[in-house]
Design a protein around this motif. Sequence first.
Motif, PDB file in Angstrom:
ATOM      1  N   ASN A  78      55.027  52.321  36.527  1.00 44.24           N
ATOM      2  CA  ASN A  78      55.816  51.347  35.764  1.00 44.24           C
ATOM      3  C   ASN A  78      57.311  51.624  35.910  1.00 44.24           C
ATOM      4  OD1 ASN A  78      53.369  50.307  34.880  1.00 44.24           O
ATOM      5  ND2 ASN A  78      53.345  51.581  33.029  1.00 44.24           N
ATOM      6  N   GLU A  79      57.665  52.884  36.093  1.00 39.73           N
ATOM      7  CA  GLU A  79      59.048  53.304  36.308  1.00 39.73           C
ATOM      8  C   GLU A  79      59.221  53.684  37.778  1.00 39.73           C
ATOM      9  OE1 GLU A  79      61.222  52.999  33.946  1.00 39.73           O
ATOM     10  OE2 GLU A  79      59.719  52.442  32.437  1.00 39.73           O
ATOM     11  N   PRO A  80      60.463  53.803  38.253  1.00 41.78           N
ATOM     12  CA  PRO A  80      60.666  54.173  39.663  1.00 41.78           C
ATOM     13  C   PRO A  80      59.883  55.417  40.057  1.00 41.78           C
ATOM     14  CG  PRO A  80      62.737  53.518  38.675  1.00 41.78           C
ATOM     15  CD  PRO A  80      61.740  53.563  37.555  1.00 41.78           C
ATOM     16  N   GLU A 233      41.805  56.942  34.581  1.00 37.84           N
ATOM     17  CA  GLU A 233      42.006  56.312  33.275  1.00 37.84           C
ATOM     18  C   GLU A 233      43.097  57.024  32.476  1.00 37.84           C
ATOM     19  OE1 GLU A 233      40.925  53.580  31.721  1.00 37.84           O
ATOM     20  OE2 GLU A 233      40.050  53.022  33.653  1.00 37.84           O
ATOM     21  N   GLN A 234      43.239  58.316  32.694  1.00 38.96           N
ATOM     22  CA  GLN A 234      44.228  59.090  31.943  1.00 38.96           C
ATOM     23  C   GLN A 234      45.664  58.765  32.355  1.00 38.96           C
ATOM     24  OE1 GLN A 234      43.217  63.268  32.352  1.00 38.96           O
ATOM     25  NE2 GLN A 234      41.017  62.824  32.236  1.00 38.96           N
ATOM     26  N   TYR A 235      45.833  58.098  33.504  1.00 40.49           N
ATOM     27  CA  TYR A 235      47.177  57.844  34.028  1.00 40.49           C
ATOM     28  C   TYR A 235      47.545  56.363  34.040  1.00 40.49           C
ATOM     29  CZ  TYR A 235      47.144  62.706  35.606  1.00 40.49           C
ATOM     30  OH  TYR A 235      47.108  64.071  35.645  1.00 40.49           O
ATOM     31  N   ARG A 236      46.647  55.509  33.550  1.00 42.67           N
ATOM     32  CA  ARG A 236      46.903  54.067  33.617  1.00 42.67           C
ATOM     33  C   ARG A 236      47.985  53.608  32.646  1.00 42.67           C
ATOM     34  NH1 ARG A 236      43.281  51.701  37.047  1.00 42.67           N
ATOM     35  NH2 ARG A 236      41.254  52.721  37.284  1.00 42.67           N
ATOM     36  N   ASP A 237      48.324  54.410  31.676  1.00 41.58           N
ATOM     37  CA  ASP A 237      49.392  54.015  30.741  1.00 41.58           C
ATOM     38  C   ASP A 237      50.747  53.962  31.437  1.00 41.58           C
ATOM     39  OD1 ASP A 237      47.567  53.832  28.738  1.00 41.58           O
ATOM     40  OD2 ASP A 237      47.977  55.829  27.896  1.00 41.58           O
ATOM     41  N   HIS A 238      50.908  54.721  32.497  1.00 45.91           N
ATOM     42  CA  HIS A 238      52.213  54.818  33.161  1.00 45.91           C
ATOM     43  C   HIS A 238      52.235  54.151  34.532  1.00 45.91           C
ATOM     44  CE1 HIS A 238      53.563  57.650  30.080  1.00 45.91           C
ATOM     45  NE2 HIS A 238      52.407  58.273  30.227  1.00 45.91           N
ATOM     46  N   ALA A 239      51.105  53.596  34.968  1.00 47.92           N
ATOM     47  CA  ALA A 239      51.065  53.029  36.325  1.00 47.92           C
ATOM     48  C   ALA A 239      49.902  52.053  36.453  1.00 47.92           C
ATOM     49  CB  ALA A 239      50.926  54.140  37.370  1.00 47.92           C
ATOM     50  N   SER A 240      50.035  51.180  37.427  1.00 50.81           N
ATOM     51  CA  SER A 240      48.921  50.311  37.831  1.00 50.81           C
ATOM     52  C   SER A 240      48.177  51.038  38.936  1.00 50.81           C
ATOM     53  CB  SER A 240      49.446  48.957  38.318  1.00 50.81           C
ATOM     54  OG  SER A 240      48.397  48.177  38.836  1.00 50.81           O
ATOM     55  N   ILE A 241      46.909  51.333  38.702  1.00 50.84           N
ATOM     56  CA  ILE A 241      46.135  52.166  39.612  1.00 50.84           C
ATOM     57  C   ILE A 241      44.868  51.431  40.026  1.00 50.84           C
ATOM     58  CG2 ILE A 241      44.939  54.369  39.895  1.00 50.84           C
ATOM     59  CD1 ILE A 241      46.754  55.553  37.784  1.00 50.84           C
ATOM     60  N   HIS A 242      44.567  51.467  41.323  1.00 48.45           N
ATOM     61  CA  HIS A 242      43.328  50.881  41.836  1.00 48.45           C
ATOM     62  C   HIS A 242      42.650  51.899  42.736  1.00 48.45           C
ATOM     63  CE1 HIS A 242      44.324  46.957  40.239  1.00 48.45           C
ATOM     64  NE2 HIS A 242      45.486  46.990  40.859  1.00 48.45           N
ATOM     65  N   LEU A 243      41.327  51.808  42.769  1.00 51.11           N
ATOM     66  CA  LEU A 243      40.536  52.707  43.603  1.00 51.11           C
ATOM     67  C   LEU A 243      39.903  51.905  44.732  1.00 51.11           C
ATOM     68  CD1 LEU A 243      39.381  55.586  43.972  1.00 51.11           C
ATOM     69  CD2 LEU A 243      37.433  54.879  42.553  1.00 51.11           C
ATOM     70  N   GLY A 244      39.974  52.420  45.950  1.00 57.61           N
ATOM     71  CA  GLY A 244      39.389  51.758  47.111  1.00 57.61           C
ATOM     72  C   GLY A 244      38.761  52.777  48.032  1.00 57.61           C
ATOM     73  N   GLY A 245      38.378  52.314  49.223  1.00 55.16           N
ATOM     74  CA  GLY A 245      37.751  53.193  50.195  1.00 55.16           C
ATOM     75  C   GLY A 245      36.284  52.860  50.396  1.00 55.16           C
ATOM     76  N   VAL A 246      35.760  53.168  51.568  1.00 55.20           N
ATOM     77  CA  VAL A 246      34.382  52.843  51.925  1.00 55.20           C
ATOM     78  C   VAL A 246      33.369  53.466  50.966  1.00 55.20           C
ATOM     79  CG1 VAL A 246      32.602  53.094  53.696  1.00 55.20           C
ATOM     80  CG2 VAL A 246      34.937  52.454  54.348  1.00 55.20           C
ATOM     81  N   PRO A 247      33.475  54.766  50.582  1.00 58.15           N
ATOM     82  CA  PRO A 247      32.486  55.326  49.648  1.00 58.15           C
ATOM     83  C   PRO A 247      32.457  54.591  48.311  1.00 58.15           C
ATOM     84  CG  PRO A 247      33.733  57.076  50.699  1.00 58.15           C
ATOM     85  CD  PRO A 247      34.418  55.801  51.057  1.00 58.15           C
TER      86      PRO A 247
END
Length: 825
Positions: A78-80, A233-247
């Motif tokens: 959310n911040e630089p 989940e513990q870091y979503r308050d400060h950032a937009s986070i997505h999980l990807g990858g074949v597995p």
Amino acid sequence: MNRLGAFYDRFILPHPWIVLALFALLLALTALRFDQFRLDASAESLVLENDRSLEQYRQVNQTFTTSDDFLVVTYTPNEPLFTTEGLSRLRALRDDLQALEAVGSTNSILNVPLLHSPDLTLDTVDSEIKTLDEHDIAPQTARQALLDNPMYPNLLLSEDAGTTAIQVNLPTPDRYFDLLNQRNELREKVNRGEASEAERTQLEQTSDEFIRYTEQLGEERDATINQVRAILEQYRDHASIHLGGVPMIVADMIRFIENDLSTFGFGVLAFLLLTLAIIFRQWRWVVVPLLCCGFTVWLMVGFLGWAQWPVTVISSNFISLLLIMTLSLTIHLIVRYREFQHDEPEAAPNNILRNTLMTMIRPCFYMAITTIVAFGSLTFSGIRPVIDFGWMMTLGLTVAFLITFLIFPALLSLLPPPIDQRVSSDKVPFTDAFARFTERFSGTVLVSSGVIAVLCVIGLNRLTVENSFIDYFKSSTEIHQGMVTIDDRLGGTTPLDVVITDQPAPANANTDPFASDCDPFVEDCGDEEYRDTWYTYQKMRQLGEVHDYLHSLPETGKVLSIQTTLDLLAQVNGGEPLDALELAFVPAAVPDDLQDILLTPYISEEQDKARFSIRILETMPDLRRQELLDDIRHHLSTELGYDRDRILLSGMTVMYNNMLQSLFDSQIKTIGVVFGAILVMFLILFRSVKLALVGMAPNLIAAGSVLGLMGWLGIPLDMMTITVAAITVGIAVDDTIHYIHRFKTEFAKDGDYLATMHRCHRSIGQAMFYTSLTIIAGFSILVLSNFIPTIYFGLFTGFAMFMALLGALTLLPRLIILVRPFNAR
């Protein structure tokens, strides 16, 4: 039929408890392996039969020490990002992920080498390379160094430096590959007929061990992915986070399918229960059909567990289809039983039951056989999971028929239903409205059918197989959101490898670089000079041309190759491209700890191969995989002069494309086999060419309507919708056989075609209507799935039922009246 009646009179009807007790033992036996029932969404489950692409993919990964076994965490704070606090949060997240037991390593902007030192040259690269983890570097300096590096932008860092990625590597144990190679070697021996009896036994043991170990790895990987999600989940308050990858994609696909099998399976049963209760309003007519459906699924799940036969993404809907077919059989028996109750209210329940069985077993047997033929045609497909699906449905339909004509009568012998007064009323059923419409508007029926047929042909011509993997998932799912983020900001989603094999030197070629007047270390000697290395001016120039071409394609995102490394070294070299002498010493100039990053993923000196790692933009609306792959092969061979046999395209993109491109051929082959086999079956059953052709018409319209609608709506064929046509034919055939069989029986009473049509609509027409209504209502719940193919399956199954019913109640009787295939007695 006399022998069959004697069988029921002697064994089934007098001894229902014994029948049910023996059947209970069979259910208990199959239940012992419920825990072995499993889902498989691996690469092997989605490839063509005998397709070498999977083996080539594994060989490329082994040659260049690369792998797709990693998760991608996209992190947009959310911040630089490039502040002390921003990098500290990223480091904390990275450390938490790296601390997981299954994680081998992580790659991020924190540990990759930076190129920002003014003292950095080719001679000092080993000592002057720095990282954010190990050195005190100002955040803005690190930001600029990363953006200036040709390797990291659009890969680990977005071009605006607002989004970064953490690659979480999940190494596959060597034991997996040992078992895989051992199994494949033994399987090849068996296929060639060279295996001894001991080797055949060893193959079976190795295959079982490989399956068990794969399941264990899958469970461990699922647990790891859940742990990763908990950390994120513990870091979503400060950032937009997505999980990807074949597995993660594989794990989530299995989760969606399991959810559909359980949650939606119970939902479908609930809808079926409600619909049966509304239609028949007697608890026996709800419990008995549901028990028959449940027993069929129970036996099949247990058998697949005993056989260790995994269910794939495609065959996961076999449970829903078995519910359809079993329910269809039981509803036809219920409606016929109620008719006999109405006609002979004083008859004993067992006599009514016996008459029902003797009357319905022939058309139901014909129905089951022709439906088995329809699904059996899928075994002619070239796609492994489609073949498995065909065999599963063939076996499942056999089980459904046996249960319907063994367990249904046993249950009903113990639970004889009372007479339903609504059946004995003189009220004309709703289905007779179709008969009146067909009689009054016979021309309209034929013209409308012709128009529908034309629209089907046009829609079929619009049908495509090009679709994006991202379209399988709703926009609200993490898979979809992660793919969009990776595509838009981090260089693309689906991997594609282009591998070029070096041109072998002629037998008379002189491999001594100093044996001619031209020195290949300092000048371009042309193609006539050969050296046993890739690092010559000529070869690197050619590879650079390939890199530039691949990078120029609109469908490609990030492209990595040895050219990326050379651009990086040129930057270290003060911005000047490396000359021929410097190129020759590149392997020596790159430090050992950077070889696995800069050289070995792109050049294999041992096997004389060069690799280009490409990421395809899945979100590109006009993505055409086959056209892209053909263009790449054509350009490399005609414009850049590489022999076609020296060019290998590999990776997930190729394997997925091979399956998609086979769908057209497979669909045509499947449909052709289906209709050819059903026509032969009709000729055998009805012993009339006229009647066989008449019976084919509604089936053609129903199958064509589904595929045509897909074409008109722009819905491409994919690994799920390929089965829709065969399913439609199987459903339409049921209605056709039942209607023609009843028409033939009723016509013998008075030889009046119109009167016979009305009687059929009021009798068998009701059963067909109830079956269709129940199934359409039950499968409407699938639209709530997160897996788009499952939604399509539910919608098109419902549409198939509607078109099959409409054709059987309008076009079929109209053609019978027009052709008049029966002779009045």
